[in-house]
Design a protein around this motif. Sequence first.
Motif, PDB file in Angstrom:
ATOM      1  N   LYS A 254       0.832  -1.198   0.000  1.00  9.94           N
ATOM      2  CA  LYS A 254       0.000   0.000   0.000  1.00  9.94           C
ATOM      3  C   LYS A 254       0.871   1.254   0.000  1.00  9.94           C
ATOM      4  O   LYS A 254       1.903   1.306   0.658  1.00  9.94           O
ATOM      5  CB  LYS A 254      -0.918   0.013   1.220  1.00  9.94           C
ATOM      6  N   ALA A 255       0.425   2.251  -0.745  1.00 15.84           N
ATOM      7  CA  ALA A 255       1.113   3.534  -0.734  1.00 15.84           C
ATOM      8  C   ALA A 255       1.130   4.104   0.678  1.00 15.84           C
ATOM      9  O   ALA A 255       0.179   3.918   1.453  1.00 15.84           O
ATOM     10  CB  ALA A 255       0.423   4.506  -1.688  1.00 15.84           C
ATOM     11  N   ASN A 256       2.221   4.744   1.035  1.00 15.69           N
ATOM     12  CA  ASN A 256       2.381   5.417   2.328  1.00 15.69           C
ATOM     13  C   ASN A 256       2.406   4.457   3.518  1.00 15.69           C
ATOM     14  O   ASN A 256       2.161   4.880   4.655  1.00 15.69           O
ATOM     15  CB  ASN A 256       1.290   6.473   2.547  1.00 15.69           C
ATOM     16  N   SER A 257       2.686   3.173   3.268  1.00 12.06           N
ATOM     17  CA  SER A 257       2.876   2.252   4.388  1.00 12.06           C
ATOM     18  C   SER A 257       4.067   2.717   5.220  1.00 12.06           C
ATOM     19  O   SER A 257       5.073   3.180   4.683  1.00 12.06           O
ATOM     20  CB  SER A 257       3.134   0.831   3.873  1.00 12.06           C
ATOM     21  N   ILE A 258       3.955   2.609   6.541  1.00 14.38           N
ATOM     22  CA  ILE A 258       5.034   3.017   7.432  1.00 14.38           C
ATOM     23  C   ILE A 258       5.958   1.823   7.667  1.00 14.38           C
ATOM     24  O   ILE A 258       5.512   0.763   8.110  1.00 14.38           O
ATOM     25  CB  ILE A 258       4.492   3.542   8.769  1.00 14.38           C
ATOM     26  N   VAL A 259       7.229   2.009   7.370  1.00 11.14           N
ATOM     27  CA  VAL A 259       8.202   0.918   7.425  1.00 11.14           C
ATOM     28  C   VAL A 259       9.051   1.027   8.684  1.00 11.14           C
ATOM     29  O   VAL A 259       9.750   2.027   8.883  1.00 11.14           O
ATOM     30  CB  VAL A 259       9.116   0.962   6.187  1.00 11.14           C
ATOM     31  N   PRO A 260       9.001   0.013   9.573  1.00 14.90           N
ATOM     32  CA  PRO A 260       9.896   0.023  10.742  1.00 14.90           C
ATOM     33  C   PRO A 260      11.347  -0.139  10.300  1.00 14.90           C
ATOM     34  O   PRO A 260      11.655  -0.969   9.447  1.00 14.90           O
ATOM     35  CB  PRO A 260       9.434  -1.202  11.549  1.00 14.90           C
ATOM     36  N   VAL A 261      12.230   0.651  10.859  1.00 14.43           N
ATOM     37  CA  VAL A 261      13.626   0.622  10.429  1.00 14.43           C
ATOM     38  C   VAL A 261      14.513   1.124  11.557  1.00 14.43           C
ATOM     39  O   VAL A 261      14.095   1.946  12.376  1.00 14.43           O
ATOM     40  CB  VAL A 261      13.824   1.504   9.164  1.00 14.43           C
TER      41      VAL A 261
ATOM     42  N   ALA B 299      22.045  -0.347 -16.338  1.00 14.90           N
ATOM     43  CA  ALA B 299      22.057   0.441 -15.111  1.00 14.90           C
ATOM     44  C   ALA B 299      21.062   1.576 -15.241  1.00 14.90           C
ATOM     45  O   ALA B 299      21.049   2.280 -16.253  1.00 14.90           O
ATOM     46  CB  ALA B 299      23.456   0.987 -14.847  1.00 14.90           C
ATOM     47  N   GLY B 300      20.213   1.759 -14.215  1.00 14.36           N
ATOM     48  CA  GLY B 300      19.143   2.731 -14.356  1.00 14.36           C
ATOM     49  C   GLY B 300      19.201   3.927 -13.451  1.00 14.36           C
ATOM     50  O   GLY B 300      18.853   5.026 -13.858  1.00 14.36           O
ATOM     51  N   ALA B 301      19.641   3.767 -12.202  1.00 16.25           N
ATOM     52  CA  ALA B 301      19.526   4.862 -11.242  1.00 16.25           C
ATOM     53  C   ALA B 301      20.313   4.532  -9.986  1.00 16.25           C
ATOM     54  O   ALA B 301      21.170   3.637  -9.981  1.00 16.25           O
ATOM     55  CB  ALA B 301      18.051   5.107 -10.913  1.00 16.25           C
ATOM     56  N   SER B 302      20.002   5.247  -8.906  1.00 18.64           N
ATOM     57  CA  SER B 302      20.718   5.100  -7.639  1.00 18.64           C
ATOM     58  C   SER B 302      19.762   4.724  -6.514  1.00 18.64           C
ATOM     59  O   SER B 302      18.545   4.899  -6.620  1.00 18.64           O
ATOM     60  CB  SER B 302      21.416   6.415  -7.270  1.00 18.64           C
ATOM     61  N   ALA B 303      20.333   4.241  -5.434  1.00 15.72           N
ATOM     62  CA  ALA B 303      19.588   3.961  -4.200  1.00 15.72           C
ATOM     63  C   ALA B 303      20.543   4.130  -3.029  1.00 15.72           C
ATOM     64  O   ALA B 303      21.763   3.995  -3.186  1.00 15.72           O
ATOM     65  CB  ALA B 303      18.996   2.559  -4.215  1.00 15.72           C
ATOM     66  N   VAL B 304      19.983   4.401  -1.858  1.00 21.16           N
ATOM     67  CA  VAL B 304      20.785   4.675  -0.670  1.00 21.16           C
ATOM     68  C   VAL B 304      20.423   3.672   0.420  1.00 21.16           C
ATOM     69  O   VAL B 304      19.244   3.423   0.680  1.00 21.16           O
ATOM     70  CB  VAL B 304      20.543   6.111  -0.157  1.00 21.16           C
ATOM     71  N   VAL B 305      21.429   3.104   1.081  1.00 22.04           N
ATOM     72  CA  VAL B 305      21.227   2.131   2.146  1.00 22.04           C
ATOM     73  C   VAL B 305      20.851   2.851   3.440  1.00 22.04           C
ATOM     74  O   VAL B 305      21.574   3.733   3.910  1.00 22.04           O
ATOM     75  CB  VAL B 305      22.493   1.287   2.380  1.00 22.04           C
ATOM     76  N   LEU B 306      19.712   2.442   4.040  1.00 23.86           N
ATOM     77  CA  LEU B 306      19.237   3.061   5.272  1.00 23.86           C
ATOM     78  C   LEU B 306      19.426   2.193   6.506  1.00 23.86           C
ATOM     79  O   LEU B 306      19.421   2.707   7.623  1.00 23.86           O
ATOM     80  CB  LEU B 306      17.744   3.409   5.143  1.00 23.86           C
ATOM     81  N   SER B 307      19.568   0.873   6.315  1.00 18.62           N
ATOM     82  CA  SER B 307      19.673  -0.012   7.475  1.00 18.62           C
ATOM     83  C   SER B 307      20.545  -1.214   7.171  1.00 18.62           C
ATOM     84  O   SER B 307      20.715  -1.599   6.003  1.00 18.62           O
ATOM     85  CB  SER B 307      18.285  -0.490   7.923  1.00 18.62           C
TER      86      SER B 307
ATOM     87  N   ARG C 140       8.810  10.397   6.727  1.00 23.21           N
ATOM     88  CA  ARG C 140       7.375  10.177   6.920  1.00 23.21           C
ATOM     89  C   ARG C 140       6.956   8.763   6.529  1.00 23.21           C
ATOM     90  O   ARG C 140       5.880   8.297   6.940  1.00 23.21           O
ATOM     91  CB  ARG C 140       6.553  11.207   6.131  1.00 23.21           C
ATOM     92  N   LEU C 141       7.787   8.082   5.753  1.00 22.83           N
ATOM     93  CA  LEU C 141       7.489   6.703   5.370  1.00 22.83           C
ATOM     94  C   LEU C 141       8.155   5.684   6.287  1.00 22.83           C
ATOM     95  O   LEU C 141       8.007   4.477   6.084  1.00 22.83           O
ATOM     96  CB  LEU C 141       7.940   6.454   3.929  1.00 22.83           C
ATOM     97  N   LEU C 142       8.887   6.163   7.297  1.00 23.97           N
ATOM     98  CA  LEU C 142       9.662   5.287   8.169  1.00 23.97           C
ATOM     99  C   LEU C 142       9.276   5.481   9.636  1.00 23.97           C
ATOM    100  O   LEU C 142       8.806   6.547  10.031  1.00 23.97           O
ATOM    101  CB  LEU C 142      11.161   5.573   8.012  1.00 23.97           C
ATOM    102  N   LYS C 143       9.495   4.437  10.429  1.00 26.48           N
ATOM    103  CA  LYS C 143       9.319   4.508  11.881  1.00 26.48           C
ATOM    104  C   LYS C 143      10.564   3.946  12.534  1.00 26.48           C
ATOM    105  O   LYS C 143      10.892   2.765  12.351  1.00 26.48           O
ATOM    106  CB  LYS C 143       8.093   3.715  12.330  1.00 26.48           C
ATOM    107  N   GLN C 144      11.265   4.796  13.262  1.00 25.62           N
ATOM    108  CA  GLN C 144      12.504   4.368  13.913  1.00 25.62           C
ATOM    109  C   GLN C 144      12.217   3.318  14.966  1.00 25.62           C
ATOM    110  O   GLN C 144      11.344   3.483  15.820  1.00 25.62           O
ATOM    111  CB  GLN C 144      13.207   5.578  14.541  1.00 25.62           C
ATOM    112  N   GLN C 145      12.943   2.199  14.901  1.00 23.97           N
ATOM    113  CA  GLN C 145      12.763   1.129  15.894  1.00 23.97           C
ATOM    114  C   GLN C 145      13.619   1.373  17.127  1.00 23.97           C
ATOM    115  O   GLN C 145      14.684   1.982  17.042  1.00 23.97           O
ATOM    116  CB  GLN C 145      13.145  -0.219  15.274  1.00 23.97           C
TER     117      GLN C 145
END
Length: 295
Positions: free
Chosen positions: A63-70, A111-119, A290-295
């Motif tokens: 679902k769009a705007n799901s909050i992801v624990p991280v 190769a298409g684009a970039s991404a950043v590691v958050l966890s 806003r899409l993340l929830k700090q664990q």
Amino acid sequence: MSRNKLIWGLLLWIPFIGVSGQNVTYRNFDSFEKETLRTLKESGATSTFNSMHNLKRQTLQTKANSIVPVTLKAANKKTISGEKLVAERSEGIFVVSRYAPKMVRDEQVVAGASAVVLSEDGICVSNYHVFEPVIDTTRVLTPLDSIFFVAAKSGKIYPITEVLSYNATSDLAIFKIDPKGDKLTVTPVGQDLPAGANIHALTHVYGHLFYYSKGVVARNLCTSELNADTNRSDITADYCKGSSGGPLFDDCGNLVGIVSTTQSIYYNEQSQTDLQMVVKTIIPISSVLRLLKQQ
């Protein structure tokens, strides 16, 4: 004015050390997609990595705007040099890539684009428009849309296992990779920057992977004061196509934004001649949070 999203193809950086001297290393950036293709085939990843078709089926449940624990990495408090920023952050910036099997053309890595590691467990962020082919239910995949994966500066490759959340308005997608037991280089997370603050870009400029540029925040803007997902920042640090999903850092090396678009301004807009300026627009880190929830 023309707005351009920044995905590009047919070049992937895999490290090859050339001549070095006085602590400066020179690398060959030509034809690295062949090395990645060899890695994919030798590791058996072409048959074991999650396919784009399967990823699209899985994403139908997201679902769009799901909050992801991280578990995010705390912000660094000390100012670091540009040299240190590039050295310490590069391995946490992935190249989002696609394997295209042999059909009309020989098999290849795109190769298409970039991404950043958050966890450490492999949660990453990129642009919605990078992942739109697997998110948008109206987009039809073709047999060439085989495997979606990411590659690190070290040359290691990782499968994309699922899309966890997305927001089309903020142009963001949160997704997960399988680290395969590796310790990932996690990017510390900072805060939105005010106009006039220094900002650093480290992105995959078309044909020039891991390209560093420094500038300032030129202004902070939105298209609706009632919708924070429209918040953006214009910056003077340079980038172009290929930089989609790439990170922007503050002076301490903290993630403060994600590349989104460019806007070319011509003196003659109708004929698009006499280019005068290219405005670079990024997504502030607050939209990611806003899409993340700090664990």
